[in-house]
Motif scaffolding. Structure first.
Motif, mmCIF file in Angstrom:
data_model
loop_
_atom_site.group_PDB
_atom_site.id
_atom_site.type_symbol
_atom_site.label_atom_id
_atom_site.label_comp_id
_atom_site.label_asym_id
_atom_site.label_seq_id
_atom_site.Cartn_x
_atom_site.Cartn_y
_atom_site.Cartn_z
ATOM 1 N N UNK A 176 0.846 -1.191 0.000
ATOM 2 C CA UNK A 176 0.000 0.000 0.000
ATOM 3 C C UNK A 176 0.881 1.239 0.000
ATOM 4 N N UNK A 177 0.302 2.369 -0.379
ATOM 5 C CA UNK A 177 1.046 3.625 -0.380
ATOM 6 C C UNK A 177 1.067 4.205 1.032
ATOM 7 N N UNK A 178 1.997 5.108 1.265
ATOM 8 C CA UNK A 178 2.088 5.774 2.565
ATOM 9 C C UNK A 178 0.819 6.568 2.845
ATOM 10 N N UNK A 179 0.251 7.176 1.809
ATOM 11 C CA UNK A 179 -0.984 7.937 1.978
ATOM 12 C C UNK A 179 -2.115 7.032 2.438
ATOM 13 N N UNK A 180 -2.262 5.876 1.789
ATOM 14 C CA UNK A 180 -3.305 4.922 2.172
ATOM 15 C C UNK A 180 -3.066 4.409 3.588
ATOM 16 N N UNK A 187 9.136 0.548 3.759
ATOM 17 C CA UNK A 187 9.220 -0.337 4.912
ATOM 18 C C UNK A 187 8.308 -1.537 4.733
ATOM 19 N N UNK A 188 8.605 -2.565 5.486
ATOM 20 C CA UNK A 188 7.729 -3.725 5.585
ATOM 21 C C UNK A 188 7.297 -3.817 7.040
ATOM 22 N N UNK A 189 5.999 -3.824 7.237
ATOM 23 C CA UNK A 189 5.469 -3.938 8.594
ATOM 24 C C UNK A 189 4.956 -5.358 8.783
ATOM 25 N N UNK A 190 5.268 -5.926 9.942
ATOM 26 C CA UNK A 190 4.842 -7.277 10.265
ATOM 27 C C UNK A 190 4.556 -7.360 11.752
ATOM 28 N N UNK A 191 3.873 -8.417 12.171
ATOM 29 C CA UNK A 191 3.563 -8.543 13.597
ATOM 30 C C UNK A 191 4.838 -8.578 14.444
#
Length: 85
Positions: free
Chosen positions: A4-8, A36-40
């Protein structure tokens, strides 16, 4: 993995956190490039702590007497700053 985009991500931050909390990994992009990759986050348990503590060597027989002698030294040699109050 979803991208997803930073805006979203900013607009739907709560939904993004819900998805990540449920196990999803999400790549966030800005200007079409991954940022970045966000994960739990890892969840730590008592079992993990127990396993880590089992790797520590047991204390030697002199440990208690060593601690008591240091405490006696500190109690005798270090002035209590509250004595003069």
């Amino acid at each position: 993995m979803r991208t997803i985009t930073a805006t979203e991500a900013a607009r739907k931050f709560s939904e993004l956190l819900d998805a990540i909390e449920s196990g999803e990994r999400v790549t966030i992009t800005r200007g079409g490039s991954p940022v970045t990759v966000m994960e739990p986050a890892p969840r730590y348990t008592g079992a993990g702590l127990r396993a880590a503590l089992e790797k520590i060597e047991p204390l030697d027989d002199d440990f208690e007497s060593d601690v008591l002698s240091v405490r006696a030294f500190v109690d005798d040699e270090v002035r209590n700053p509250w004595d003069d109050v």
